[in-house]
Design a protein around this motif. Structure first.
Motif, short mmCIF file in Angstrom:
data_model
loop_
_atom_site.label_atom_id
_atom_site.label_comp_id
_atom_site.label_asym_id
_atom_site.label_seq_id
_atom_site.Cartn_x
_atom_site.Cartn_y
_atom_site.Cartn_z
N ASP A 1 0.82 -1.22 0.00
CA ASP A 1 0.00 0.00 0.00
C ASP A 1 0.85 1.27 0.00
O ASP A 1 0.33 2.37 -0.24
N ALA A 2 2.14 1.14 0.25
CA ALA A 2 3.02 2.32 0.34
C ALA A 2 2.89 3.23 -0.88
O ALA A 2 2.90 4.45 -0.75
N VAL A 3 2.74 2.64 -2.06
CA VAL A 3 2.64 3.48 -3.26
C VAL A 3 1.36 4.31 -3.26
O VAL A 3 1.37 5.48 -3.64
N ASN A 4 0.26 3.70 -2.83
CA ASN A 4 -1.01 4.44 -2.79
C ASN A 4 -0.93 5.60 -1.81
O ASN A 4 -1.39 6.71 -2.08
N VAL A 5 -0.36 5.32 -0.64
CA VAL A 5 -0.27 6.34 0.41
C VAL A 5 0.62 7.50 -0.04
O VAL A 5 0.22 8.67 0.01
N ALA A 6 1.80 7.16 -0.51
CA ALA A 6 2.76 8.21 -0.88
C ALA A 6 2.24 9.05 -2.04
O ALA A 6 2.29 10.28 -2.02
N ARG A 7 1.70 8.37 -3.02
CA ARG A 7 1.20 9.08 -4.20
C ARG A 7 0.06 10.02 -3.81
O ARG A 7 0.04 11.18 -4.21
N SER A 8 -0.88 9.52 -3.01
CA SER A 8 -2.04 10.34 -2.66
C SER A 8 -1.65 11.55 -1.82
O SER A 8 -2.11 12.66 -2.08
N PHE A 9 -0.81 11.35 -0.82
CA PHE A 9 -0.41 12.49 0.01
C PHE A 9 0.35 13.51 -0.84
O PHE A 9 0.18 14.71 -0.69
N ALA B 1 10.27 6.02 -5.32
CA ALA B 1 10.11 5.84 -6.75
C ALA B 1 8.83 6.49 -7.29
O ALA B 1 8.86 7.10 -8.35
N VAL B 2 7.74 6.39 -6.55
CA VAL B 2 6.49 6.94 -7.11
C VAL B 2 6.36 8.45 -6.89
O VAL B 2 5.63 9.11 -7.63
N THR B 3 7.03 8.99 -5.90
CA THR B 3 6.91 10.44 -5.69
C THR B 3 8.13 11.22 -6.17
O THR B 3 8.03 12.41 -6.45
#
Ligand SMILES: Nc1nc2c(ncn2[C@@H]2O[C@H](COP(=O)(O)OP(=O)(O)OP(=O)(O)O)[C@@H](O)[C@H]2O)c(=O)[nH]1
Ligand SMILES: Nc1nc2c(ncn2[C@@H]2O[C@H](COP(=O)(O)OP(=O)(O)OP(=O)(O)O)[C@@H](O)[C@H]2O)c(=O)[nH]1
Ligand SMILES: [Mg+2]
Ligand SMILES: [Mg+2]
Lengths: 307, 293
Positions: free
Chosen positions: A228-236, A264-266
């Motif tokens: 879930d780390a990608v969803n959290v980081a991207r959304s914030f 990587a995603v942010t």
């Protein structure tokens, strides 16, 4: 508990007699094991995919140095690519702005925001000789404001007096005023934990941000986070805008793949690591250390010994 | 939620009029991996989905429901509500877990639930370490109308637990729920402290604690396996609660945990409010993982 990547890769390369350059089929076989190792380290799948593509490109055709095995060669490439992706140079929290410099802490529930706020405030006070004010905007979690107040007392850092019934936006305004009037260098805003899909609370974060215009907005995230780390980081990052990431509970035995996922995603730097419950448990981020952990102990030891 | 939508979309895209071939199975495995099942468990479940269906035409709906069935088959036997054994007065529940997983909040929710059932409950503020942990539990006590036994921060946690049990016995309480400070399972000194709490409770009632709840955060990845392993060894965990399932994390590690440890799963946390505790339902949980809702 986990078989090391080293073991698995040597298993693969055992069947190969040829030395010299790594062939495409060797590398493809190796990448399946690298993929597995990264997933076991909690790197998010989408990040694993792009990471593997990068590593594959670098590995194919690469000459294997005499002193190492093909497996070690692949691990070295993975390691170097990890360090590079994580951000080779540490980036400290930046206080270069007109005081009072506002710093906003955001993140999911229980990630470690309040503790990290106090740790950072202590560090700014002791190392940077700054005058720091902390304010809790958490009107939701029971005793959250009390928690920051106590930590302030422990750290010898001022906290904004608690006014019962005030909402986060009003607390923000009061904190900024108090920081200005009191001649503070830094004002730290500890926000309530919230889910990245909680529209109402994410809107509140945006409102606070627009008032405080923080110089740094730090996403505080648990190093034990899974996919879930990608969803959290991207959304914030998309909603509130993040200037850096703090990973907490690095003192645990998690593999810490969330670091790679979030970075990587942010594209935002990981600035600090939380390494304990006490206020001195805060360390500068070193990509090498996190890369080693993602790879696993056994792999790093052999890498250092042989390479 | 966002992720279950994307999972649903993913499965629909993948399986529209496709054969259940290796590529399709790999995609299916990836979907499970993204729900935190871990590689081994994801592979095992995928193999089960493939059994007898390989190379056949399958509809997305069929794949999804088979997937949900396979996940549910692992979890169903473990879905058991936390039962208060009335032979013990009080029935002592010890709550353990890593930092910030949701122990204190879950205790507040459980206190409300037991009170609603007409039981007389007492709470013990066994987190004598973290700033304002005692105050936090006291607020939950006020919210639920349940008394809280506490000492000042810094006091000995096992001493507090001993006193709380004594008081709960004297007052003939039905249930005593003991909070503990969050601790990472790799810290042996802190784990020893937990063992001491258990030991001290046994001095008064050798059958206590009657339930040891490990509270797991749904956003946690593969490390949850280590958490269960070590907390079970040191504190004798008897059941699990998973919190924060109101987010986008699916908590799929629970499937791997179920597979390996076979511990009862009692309840799930779906929010920060007093009523946000639900019984664990294997079917619903499995359907969320498969993207069926
Ligand atoms: N072991 C360890 N524990 C930590 C670390 N950072 C925070 N904690 C612990 O994690 C728990 C939660 O920390 P908090 O600072 O209250 O987290 P928060 O994000 O403010 O939580 P909410 O305000 O409820 O969203 C506490 O038990 C802290 O002591 C860390 O780096 N290592
Ligand atoms: N969204 C959501 N938040 C939750 C849930 N359960 C707990 N929380 C939040 O998570 C944060 C941590 O919860 P606590 O109950 O303080 O966790 P803890 O395990 O007692 O933490 P420590 O005592 O510091 O180790 C708080 O902000 C809670 O409100 C849940 O099911 N969903
Ligand atoms: Mg907080
Ligand atoms: Mg607690």
């Amino acid at each position: 508990m986990f078989e090391t990547l080293q073991d698995r890769l040597s298993g693969i390369f055992e069947t190969l007699t040829k030395r010299g350059a790594l062939s495409e089929s060797d590398v493809n076989a190796a990448m399946r094991e690298v993929r597995r190792a990264l997933i076991e380290a909690d790197v998010a799948l989408e990040v694993v995919r792009s990471f593997i593509d990068k590593v594959r490109e670098r590995a194919v055709g690469k000459e294997v140095i005499r002193s190492v095995t093909p497996g070690q060669m692949v691990i070295k490439i993975v390691h170097d690519t990890l360090v590079e992706t994580l951000g080779a140079e540490p980036e400290p929290v930046d206080l270069q702005a007109v005081p009072p410099v506002a710093i906003m802490m955001v993140g999911l529930q229980g990630s470690g925001k309040t503790t990290t706020t106090a740790k950072l405030a202590l560090r700014f006070t002791q190392e940077d000789k700054k005058k720091v004010l902390m304010a809790s905007l958490d009107t939701r979690r029971p005793a959250a404001q009390e928690q920051l107040k106590i930590l302030g007392e422990q750290a010898g850092v001022d906290t904004l007096p608690i006014v019962p019934g005030e909402d986060p936006v009003r607390i923000t305004r009061r904190a900024l005023d108090a920081a200005r009037l009191g001649g503070y260098d830094v004002v730290m805003l500890d926000t309530a934990g919230r889910l990245h899909v909680d529209e109402e609370l994410m809107r509140e974060s945006v409102e606070v941000r627009d008032i405080a215009k923080p110089h740094e907005t730090l996403l505080v995230a648990d190093a034990l986070t899974g996919q879930d780390a990608v969803n959290v980081a991207r959304s914030f990052d998309e909603r509130v805008g993040v200037s850096g990431i703090v990973l907490t509970r690095v003192d645990g035995d998690g593999r810490g793949g969330a670091a790679l996922s979030m970075r990587a995603v942010t594209g935002k730097p990981i600035k600090l690591l939380g390494t304990g419950e006490k206020l001195d448990g805060l360390e500068i981020f070193h990509p090498d250390r996190v890369a080693n952990r993602i790879l696993g102990k056994g792999d790093v030891v052999s890498l250092v010994e042989k390479a | 939620s966002k992720s279950s939508r994307s999972l649903t979309g993913g499965i629909a895209d993948i399986f529209t009029k496709r054969k259940l071939d290796d590529d399709t199975l790999q995609d299916l495995e990836d979907i499970l991996i993204q729900a935190d099942l871990g590689v081994d468990t994801a592979m095992r479940i995928t193999e089960k989905v493939a059994a007898g269906r390989y190379d056949k035409e399958v509809s997305p709906e069929e794949v999804k429901s088979v997937l949900a069935e396979e996940v549910s088959a692992v979890l169903s036997p473990l879905a058991t509500p936390l039962a208060v054994d009335e032979a013990h007065k009080p029935f002592v529940i010890l709550t353990v877990g890593v930092n910030g997983s949701g122990k204190t909040t879950t205790i507040g929710k459980l206190a409300a639930q037991f009170s609603r059932e007409g039981r007389s409950v007492m709470l013990a503020a066994g987190d004598t370490f973290r700033a304002a942990a005692v105050e936090q539990l006291k607020v939950w006590g006020e919210r639920t109308g349940v008394p809280v036994v506490s000492r000042e921060t810094g006091a000995d946690a096992s001493g507090l637990a001993f006193d709380a049990l004594k008081q709960a016995r004297e007052e003939r309480r039905d249930v005593l729920i003991i909070d503990t400070a969050g601790r990472l399972q790799n810290k042996s000194d802190l784990m020893a402290e937990l063992q001491k709490i258990v030991r001290v409770l046994k001095k008064q009632d050798e059958t206590a604690p009657h339930a040891v709840l490990l509270v797991l955060d749904a956003t946690t990845g593969q490390n949850a396996m280590n958490q269960v392993d070590i907390f079970q060894q040191t504190a004798g965990v008897t059941g699990l609660v998973m919190t924060k399932l109101d987010g986008t994390a699916r908590g799929g590690i629970l499937v791997a945990i179920a597979d390996r440890f076979g511990l009862p799963i009692h309840a799930i946390g779906v929010g920060e409010g007093v009523d946000d505790l639900q019984p664990f339902e294997a079917d619903a949980f499995a359907r969320a993982i498969a993207g069926l809702e």
